[in-house]
Design an enzyme around this catalytic site. Sequence first.
Site, PDB file in Angstrom:
ATOM      1  N   THR A   1       0.991  -1.332  -0.066  1.00 46.28           N
ATOM      2  CA  THR A   1       0.030  -0.165  -0.134  1.00 46.28           C
ATOM      3  C   THR A   1       0.827   1.276  -0.023  1.00 46.28           C
ATOM      4  OG1 THR A   1      -0.074   0.277   2.495  1.00 46.28           O
ATOM      5  CG2 THR A   1      -1.643  -1.332   1.457  1.00 46.28           C
ATOM      6  N   CYS A   2       0.214   2.383  -0.280  1.00 45.45           N
ATOM      7  CA  CYS A   2       0.833   3.569  -0.388  1.00 45.45           C
ATOM      8  C   CYS A   2       0.862   4.416   1.113  1.00 45.45           C
ATOM      9  CB  CYS A   2       0.213   4.581  -1.263  1.00 45.45           C
ATOM     10  SG  CYS A   2       0.286   3.938  -2.995  1.00 45.45           S
ATOM     11  N   ASP A   3       1.374   3.528   2.094  1.00 43.76           N
ATOM     12  CA  ASP A   3       1.532   4.147   3.413  1.00 43.76           C
ATOM     13  C   ASP A   3       2.741   3.565   3.619  1.00 43.76           C
ATOM     14  OD1 ASP A   3       1.554   4.457   6.371  1.00 43.76           O
ATOM     15  OD2 ASP A   3      -0.688   4.903   5.811  1.00 43.76           O
TER      16      ASP A   3
ATOM     17  N   ASN B   1      -6.601   1.650  -0.422  1.00 39.62           N
ATOM     18  CA  ASN B   1      -5.837   1.708  -1.534  1.00 39.62           C
ATOM     19  C   ASN B   1      -6.711   0.748  -2.660  1.00 39.62           C
ATOM     20  OD1 ASN B   1      -2.307   1.864  -1.381  1.00 39.62           O
ATOM     21  ND2 ASN B   1      -3.922   3.088  -0.538  1.00 39.62           N
TER      22      ASN B   1
END
Length: 377
Positions: free
Chosen positions: A324-326, A367
Amino acid sequence: MATQRILDFLATRRPDGPCLVVDLDIVEDNFNAFRKALPDSAIFYAVKANPAPEVLRLLASLGSNFDCASVAEIEMALEAGATAKRISYGNTIKKERDIARAHALGVSLFAVDCVEEVEKVARAAPGARVFCRVLTDGEGAEWPLSRKFGCVPTMAIDVLMQANALGLTATGVSFHVGSQQTDTEAWDAAIADAKYVFEALADKGIVLTLVNMGGGFPTRYLKDVPAASAYGQAIFASLSKHFGNRLPETIIEPGRGMVGDAGVIKAEVVLVSKKSDEDANRWVYLDIGKFGGLAETMDEAIRYPIVTQHDGERTEPCVIAGPTCDSADVLYERTPYPLPISLTVGDEVLIEGTGAYTTTYASVAFNGIEPLRAYVI
Ligand SMILES: *Cc1c(COP(=O)(O)O)cnc(C)c1O
């Protein structure tokens, strides 16, 4: 461990995406091992560890009772075939209207850890049985559950006296020694605390009957853990030491130890890279991470065995991260994880010991990634 049944399922069904496969035969073996290890204790499976209907139905048919944390979990246990008599509402933090709903469903055993909660139970579930949770230090546990729940034993005396005064049945004492507890002796101090509360209440003319010894029984990750029988022996010895030949009724509430080793997650390598030419560690990104069900990698607390098709080949320490984009979505970085150098994009990996505390920890759609799918076989 990936059992042959799990491997056959994955080989023939070839499910796409990350997914959990749970082998019910292992759950049944674990249940029988607990029953044998502590034959005089009632088993209340901690539903939150894995509430898959197939798991609950199997355990209900084997005679398990259920420790539930919410009305929804109570409904799942009832749906699986348990009667309300076989259910405890073990969360010490409950809305009064949820206590009333549980009471209406026939549940009559509740956990408390303060006078304020006793007052709620007395109003919403008049006449119910309550046990008071006492604090433990969580020493020896890889996933401690101590500080948030329970009160000191001297306060438990007041809590149970107040329960009695308000028309409830003060039934006993509970505790949880911390999850993934690898020290078989960890129960001893808490059992001593329970005995202390029993005696103090006896002095006031209130007879307690129940010690709820909670969960904490470990599952095997990278290191071997003692068998259920070793816990049974240590716990029985402590009960005898502190209670003599007047043993109380006892409950155990295994969650992780019941289902952890019954599940394997199949995942896929999405990317392997370095951050600079000099980077000592490769970064291996999987299609599952902290938000996809592996939340217990928080603080790198639980370190799962990861099996690849290249095992046995030369390894290199890797940082393992989710998709994910974290940037919090990193599983192991402080202690890099050795993985074969030949591991590459598209390879499948098996993450073992993931039968507990995974599916329900997956985010709904962070996401746009769907929650962790599970197959119970
Ligand atoms: C979570 C929980 C359990 C299960 O703990 P495990 O360590 O998974 O065995 C048992 N009892 C209570 C009250 C819990 O909250």
